[in-house]
Structure formats: C-alpha cells, structure tokens
Design a protein around this motif. Sequence first.
Motif, short mmCIF file in Angstrom:
data_model
loop_
_atom_site.label_atom_id
_atom_site.label_comp_id
_atom_site.label_asym_id
_atom_site.label_seq_id
_atom_site.Cartn_x
_atom_site.Cartn_y
_atom_site.Cartn_z
N GLN A 157 0.88 -1.17 0.00
CA GLN A 157 0.00 0.00 0.00
C GLN A 157 0.92 1.22 0.00
O GLN A 157 1.14 1.85 1.03
CB GLN A 157 -0.89 -0.01 1.24
CG GLN A 157 -1.73 -1.26 1.37
CD GLN A 157 -3.19 -1.00 1.12
OE1 GLN A 157 -3.71 0.04 1.46
NE2 GLN A 157 -3.85 -1.95 0.53
N ALA A 158 1.50 1.51 -1.14
CA ALA A 158 2.50 2.56 -1.27
C ALA A 158 1.83 3.94 -1.37
O ALA A 158 0.72 4.07 -1.87
CB ALA A 158 3.35 2.32 -2.51
N ARG A 214 9.00 12.03 -1.63
CA ARG A 214 9.23 10.76 -0.97
C ARG A 214 8.14 9.78 -1.32
O ARG A 214 7.03 10.18 -1.69
CB ARG A 214 9.34 10.94 0.54
CG ARG A 214 8.11 11.52 1.19
CD ARG A 214 8.38 11.97 2.62
NE ARG A 214 7.29 12.79 3.10
CZ ARG A 214 6.30 12.35 3.88
NH1 ARG A 214 6.29 11.10 4.28
NH2 ARG A 214 5.34 13.16 4.26
N ILE A 215 8.49 8.53 -1.22
CA ILE A 215 7.55 7.45 -1.46
C ILE A 215 7.70 6.46 -0.32
O ILE A 215 8.81 6.03 0.00
CB ILE A 215 7.82 6.76 -2.82
CG1 ILE A 215 7.62 7.76 -3.96
CG2 ILE A 215 6.90 5.54 -2.99
CD1 ILE A 215 8.04 7.26 -5.33
N GLU A 216 6.59 6.13 0.31
CA GLU A 216 6.60 5.15 1.39
C GLU A 216 6.04 3.84 0.87
O GLU A 216 4.95 3.81 0.28
CB GLU A 216 5.75 5.61 2.58
CG GLU A 216 6.35 6.75 3.35
CD GLU A 216 5.52 7.15 4.56
OE1 GLU A 216 4.41 6.59 4.76
OE2 GLU A 216 5.97 8.05 5.29
N LEU A 217 6.77 2.77 1.10
CA LEU A 217 6.32 1.43 0.76
C LEU A 217 5.89 0.75 2.05
O LEU A 217 6.56 0.88 3.08
CB LEU A 217 7.45 0.63 0.10
CG LEU A 217 8.08 1.25 -1.14
CD1 LEU A 217 9.21 0.35 -1.66
CD2 LEU A 217 7.04 1.48 -2.22
N ASP A 270 11.16 5.09 1.58
CA ASP A 270 11.16 4.43 2.88
C ASP A 270 10.34 3.15 2.80
O ASP A 270 9.23 3.17 2.27
CB ASP A 270 10.54 5.33 3.96
CG ASP A 270 11.37 6.55 4.26
OD1 ASP A 270 12.60 6.41 4.39
OD2 ASP A 270 10.80 7.65 4.35
N VAL A 271 10.90 2.06 3.33
CA VAL A 271 10.15 0.83 3.47
C VAL A 271 9.69 0.79 4.92
O VAL A 271 10.50 0.74 5.85
CB VAL A 271 11.00 -0.41 3.12
CG1 VAL A 271 10.18 -1.69 3.26
CG2 VAL A 271 11.56 -0.29 1.71
#
Length: 149
Positions: free
Chosen positions: A86-87, A103-106, A145-146
Amino acid sequence: MSEHKIDLKWEGAPSSFDESTYNRNHTVSFSDMVQVTVSSAPEYKGDPSCADPEKLLTSALASCHMLTFLAIADLKGFSIESYQDQATGFLEKGDSGRPQVTRIELHPSIVFAGEEKPDAATIKRMHASAHKNCFIANSIKAKVDVIDV
C-alpha cells in the motif's frame, strides 16, 4: 541494455466537469493490448477516476521494488506466497520551492511459503538490497522508505 516505449495520445476538448478549462485526460498505451487512461491529479483539475502521473510513478517504484525483492528471495531460496503493498507518494514542495514527488513510502506485506522463512533482520536486509538494486529507485531523487518491515 533495453528500451521501454509507450504511446501517449491527447486530444483537445473542454473538461467534462469544468468547461472553463481543457480536459486533461489522455491515454498511455504500453502495448497493443494494454492502455491506461491518465489525467492530472484532481487537485490540478484532473479526472479523479483516472490514474495520474504521480500515482504511476509511485506504482512503478513499488512494482520495481517488489520484483527486485522477489528475485532476491528466489536467489536466497525463500518461497513467497504473496506480496502486497500500500504505497504512498508525496507531492510536496522540494528544495527549489517547486512541487515534486519528494518521498515514497512502501508498506509491503509478505507471506512466505514453505518451511524455511527468513527472520525479521534478514527481511530488512533483503528490502535494503531490493532498494539498492531497483532500477526505478536508482532513477529518481525522491526519498524511499520501506515501512513496517
């Protein structure tokens, strides 16, 4: 290496929900069989029922990370039953003051199959390696960020 071609088409027309401006909907064809209708984000007078470039960038990164993670798991002998993410991509003002995906959060959720399953530290290292080797992550300047691994 390889080339990755798309066919993008837009035709001028008034917006269907705001006739004072133009329609931002267009099509992107990835092959003769796969076509996606794209628009700008709703905040930029786009069609909320369509994908937008920011969502496509987020999905490209998440997909690339997943595919790289799956390859690493396979090389290490781990079997995966399912992988979901749910990125979220964040469009914010960058250092230049202009909007950019900063930024992209995974948020991957992985179910391992079989008897041999990695521990949390191994999974974290696998995600770090997937990020380091993901073609899309290596192509963008947004922070990735994971989360919740």
